[in-house]
Design an enzyme around this catalytic site. Structure first.
Site, short mmCIF file in Angstrom:
data_model
loop_
_atom_site.label_atom_id
_atom_site.label_comp_id
_atom_site.label_asym_id
_atom_site.label_seq_id
_atom_site.Cartn_x
_atom_site.Cartn_y
_atom_site.Cartn_z
N GLU A 1 1.31 -1.19 -0.33
CA GLU A 1 0.00 0.35 0.04
C GLU A 1 0.66 0.93 0.09
OE1 GLU A 1 -3.04 1.27 0.08
OE2 GLU A 1 -4.10 -1.38 -0.34
C1 LIG Z 1 2.68 -9.70 0.78
C2 LIG Z 1 2.40 -8.43 0.03
C3 LIG Z 1 0.79 -8.20 -0.65
C4 LIG Z 1 1.24 -7.47 -1.68
N1 LIG Z 1 -0.82 -7.52 -2.77
C5 LIG Z 1 -0.47 -6.06 -3.36
C6 LIG Z 1 -1.55 -6.56 -4.05
O1 LIG Z 1 -2.49 -7.31 -3.21
N2 LIG Z 1 -1.57 -5.99 -4.65
C7 LIG Z 1 -1.14 -5.11 -5.37
O2 LIG Z 1 -1.40 -4.35 -6.66
N3 LIG Z 1 0.27 -5.05 -5.29
C8 LIG Z 1 0.70 -6.10 -3.85
N4 LIG Z 1 1.55 -6.20 -3.06
C9 LIG Z 1 3.01 -4.68 -3.73
C10 LIG Z 1 3.04 -3.42 -3.06
O3 LIG Z 1 2.40 -2.71 -3.24
C11 LIG Z 1 4.76 -3.81 -3.95
O4 LIG Z 1 5.55 -5.10 -3.36
C12 LIG Z 1 5.35 -2.59 -2.97
O5 LIG Z 1 4.55 -1.45 -3.45
C13 LIG Z 1 6.37 -1.96 -3.35
O6 LIG Z 1 6.99 -2.57 -5.11
P1 LIG Z 1 8.18 -3.23 -5.44
O7 LIG Z 1 7.98 -4.47 -4.71
O8 LIG Z 1 7.87 -3.00 -6.37
O9 LIG Z 1 9.31 -2.49 -4.51
P2 LIG Z 1 9.89 -1.16 -5.15
O10 LIG Z 1 9.28 -0.82 -5.81
O11 LIG Z 1 11.22 -1.92 -6.40
O12 LIG Z 1 11.02 -0.46 -3.65
C14 LIG Z 1 11.85 -1.11 -3.09
C15 LIG Z 1 12.77 0.11 -1.94
O13 LIG Z 1 12.72 1.55 -3.09
C16 LIG Z 1 12.02 1.99 -2.71
N5 LIG Z 1 12.36 2.89 -3.53
C17 LIG Z 1 11.14 2.96 -4.98
N6 LIG Z 1 11.29 4.02 -5.34
C18 LIG Z 1 11.62 5.01 -5.03
C19 LIG Z 1 11.70 6.08 -5.56
N7 LIG Z 1 10.91 6.63 -5.95
N8 LIG Z 1 11.54 7.47 -4.15
C20 LIG Z 1 13.18 7.22 -2.89
N9 LIG Z 1 12.97 4.41 -2.73
C21 LIG Z 1 12.14 4.00 -3.14
C22 LIG Z 1 11.22 1.81 -1.98
O14 LIG Z 1 10.62 2.40 -0.62
C23 LIG Z 1 11.73 0.25 -1.02
O15 LIG Z 1 12.25 0.84 -0.19
C24 LIG Z 1 1.78 -6.61 -2.10
C25 LIG Z 1 3.31 -6.80 -1.43
C26 LIG Z 1 3.69 -7.64 -1.09
C27 LIG Z 1 4.74 -8.51 -0.52
#
Ligand SMILES: Cc1cc2nc3c(=O)[nH]c(=O)nc-3n(C[C@H](O)[C@H](O)[C@H](O)COP(=O)(O)OP(=O)(O)OC[C@H]3O[C@@H](n4cnc5c(N)ncnc54)[C@H](O)[C@@H]3O)c2cc1C
Length: 607
Positions: free
Chosen positions: A458
């Site tokens: 989220e």
């Molecule tokens: C158990 C679980 C349930 C989930 N359920 C859903 C779901 O039902 N539906 C859905 O759509 N998604 C879902 N998600 C996805 C979740 O919303 C994403 O994992 C989250 O948005 C982060 O994306 P990412 O994992 O690609 O990490 P990334 O976006 O790659 O982020 C990795 C790190 O980099 C940082 N970062 C990224 N971009 C920036 C920036 N521009 N500036 C500074 N820091 C940055 C982040 O803060 C983080 O610390 C779920 C995730 C998990 C683990």
């Protein structure tokens, strides 16, 4: 130890939730009907959720090659939740809802989150159906939303992709019109989707007859290219099983295939999936491509999704809060029974003296009081935000608009503060248990693992922080922040009249002044990369200031009540927060105000 007295105090004494019954929408309700909802939820959580929390952790969902298998207990819990009517608690009575205030709905859901967050209580299904009630056509509401509210079908939110998490503008799932008559389908303009969605919670299971995926995808332009950025994103309803206009299954499977289950650190009772849309595993009408029906206007998909973000984020904050609370109650119970060590002073050195229980040691009390101040404070914050949601929906024009703006500013805190500090509470709960806390024989390690998710989904902590400092405190010329400051000042004015609370009112005033000054200093160069490099320390300081305010306001109510252990405890938790926590904001705001570039400017090769 029961959660109920805390809920009752916050709802009835502090928020005076019964006064909502004077509004037309809630006129059929009373304290009795609110209590009845809480009683039912408390009972279902106790009987159908709590006993199975460890079981769903150890018996992870697994795929047998055809179906995803969940423990029988999960099926029974879901059935009981759906039968309670909670999925449609907020809906109109004429479609079978209870027209319950969101504040009461949120409070009732705390019992499930505390008993077993990962069995789940339909947060995604309710969010999905609420979105359709707002943006769907009449038939989409009838066919999809109503069947979700009844519990017959469930819902998901498919935003993330393997390469697009925080940055949703980079989604590449494509949606192309499905045949020449695509625009005239009764269920909505019909498209074929192709792409991969990652991390989809509850994306595959047998709990319900059908799963309604809400999917973000891009419609290519005339040249076949995807429109860059968020402007190109549209929203589609993609059912797992195809349905007709009467809401009956046609017998055909839609082209949505499970590519794999994710094996998580915690929250294991809920399946988490990688879904392939449109790869041709289940061709529809002989052709590959997942059939999806457009919701709202093309290109407006993210706006539709964000419509229900406030409530989704309050839901995440509440889950984090209740996991923290579960650890607090468990560690309090343990500390009352565990003999270890002797009192300070000469008598303590005499092994002939009986041991004392660890709750008698000052440091253990510190850890318990920290948990209490984090978790009960966070619960008050979440219910306050839920009350703002009710105000936004049913208040007069001015009050509704104020509530909207306050929610804009408070939502990043409501989501992120409990995710960080109630997780810290879970760590302290393990610490109170000593070595036993680090084993799977006690529940506290699971609470920590379950809670670790909340800073990630989220919108990650970092993304929420940038939303707060980069957007929310600036929007509408800083009006949201001014409104929040005015609410804090009103609390301070009342507290300064109470001798026991006057010093705390003053401390809050200083914290607020520090936040205002740091906000200006962060933006002094007008350069987002200067301001936002330290957005997370800003979020932490802002959150602590909000929590200090919430505690002071709660304690104004508690203080006026007759003396009791609960009253003493609330005053102590407030004092703990002001003495041990609020002073931390100085260090956090220093790097914000100085636009400290230590992190931002470090070159990669120096790590
Ligand atoms: C158990 C679980 C349930 C989930 N359920 C859903 C779901 O039902 N539906 C859905 O759509 N998604 C879902 N998600 C996805 C979740 O919303 C994403 O994992 C989250 O948005 C982060 O994306 P990412 O994992 O690609 O990490 P990334 O976006 O790659 O982020 C990795 C790190 O980099 C940082 N970062 C990224 N971009 C920036 C920036 N521009 N500036 C500074 N820091 C940055 C982040 O803060 C983080 O610390 C779920 C995730 C998990 C683990």
């Amino acid at each position: 130890m029961s959660l109920r007295p805390t809920i009752d105090f916050l709802l009835n004494d502090w928020l005076a939730v019964e006064s909502l019954n004077q509004r037309e929408r809630f006129a059929d309700h009373s304290r009795e009907t609110f209590d009845a909802v809480l009683d039912t939820c408390e009972r279902i959580a106790r009987e159908k959720y709590a006993p199975f929390n460890r079981l769903v952790d150890t018996q992870e969902p697994h795929f047998d090659g055809e179906k995803v298998i969940l423990p029988q207990a999960t099926h029974e819990a879901h059935k009981a939740y759906a039968e309670s009517g909670m999925l449609s608690a907020a809906q109109d009575a004429d479609i079978g809802g209870m027209q319950l205030p969101y504040t009461v709905e949120a409070a009732a859901n705390t019992f499930f989150a505390m008993a077993s967050v990962s069995i789940g209580s339909g947060l995604l299904t309710v969010g999905n159906a609420n979105l359709l009630m707002k943006h769907g056509t009449d038939l989409q509401k009838q066919v999809f939303a109503l069947n979700e509210f009844s519990g017959r079908w469930s819902g998901t939110m498919c935003l993330s992709e393997p390469q697009a998490g925080s940055s949703l503008s980079d989604v590449v799932t494509r949606a192309v019109p499905d045949g020449p008559d695509f625009a005239s389908d009764s269920l909505g303009p019909r498209y074929r989707l192709k792409g991969n969605k990652m991390w989809i919670s509850s994306g595959e299971h047998e709990l319900t007859e059908n799963i309604i995926h809400l999917v973000l995808a891009k419609i290519p332009d005339e040249s076949g290219k995807l429109v860059p950025g968020t402007r190109g994103i549209s929203l589609f309803i993609v059912p797992k099983h195809m349905v007709n206009v009467h809401g009956e299954l046609t017998g055909e499977r839609n082209d949505v295939a499970l590519a794999g289950l994710n094996h998580k650190c915690g929250w294991r009772g809920t399946t988490n999936t990688l879904l392939n849309f449109g790869e041709g595993k289940y061709p529809v009408g002989g052709a590959p491509g997942a059939v999806g029906y457009l919701v709202g206007q093309p290109g407006k998909g993210l706006a539709c999704m964000f419509h229900m973000m406030n409530e989704a984020r309050i839901g995440v904050g509440l889950a984090a809060t209740m996991l923290g609370m579960a650890g607090y109650h468990a560690s309090l119970d343990y500390a009352k029974g565990r003999p270890q060590g002797r009192p300070m002073g000469p008598a303590g050195k005499d092994p002939a003296q009986p041991q004392i229980r660890i709750i008698e040691h000052a440091d253990v009390k510190r850890m318990l009081l920290a948990q209490k101040s984090y978790c009960e404070g966070a619960l008050a914050l979440e219910l306050f935000c839920a009350r703002l949601v009710d105000e936004q929906h049913t208040g007069d024009v001015q009050a509704a608009d104020d509530a909207r703006l306050l929610l804009e500013v408070l939502t990043p805190i409501a989501k992120s503060w409990p995710s960080e500090w109630c997780l810290e509470a879970n760590s302290l709960a393990i610490q109170v248990h000593g070595g036993y806390g680090y084993t799977r024989d006690f529940p506290v390690e699971q609470y920590w693992r379950d809670n670790r998710l909340n800073m990630i989904h989220e919108g990650t902590h970092g993304i929420q922080a940038m939303d707060l400092l980069g957007r929310k405190v600036l929007m509408e010329e800083g009006k949201g922040l001014q409104l929040l400051a005015a609410r804090m000042q009103a609390t301070m004015a009342r507290a300064s009249q109470v001798p026991e609370l006057a010093a705390h009112a003053q401390a809050l005033g200083q914290a607020l002044a520090q936040i205002s000054a740091a906000t200006r200093a962060a933006w002094a160069t007008g350069n987002p990369s200067d301001a936002l490099a330290n957005a997370v320390p800003y979020l932490q300081a802002f959150g602590h200031t909000v929590l200090a305010w919430i505690w002071l306001d709660v304690v104004l109510t508690a203080h006026a009540a007759a003396d009791s252990p609960a009253r003493t405890g609330r005053l102590a938790a407030m004092r703990f927060f002001f003495h041990y926590e609020l002073p931390k904001i100085g260090a956090w705001l220093q790097v914000v105000s100085q636009r400290d570039a230590t992190c931002a400017e470090l070159s990669e090769d120096a790590f």
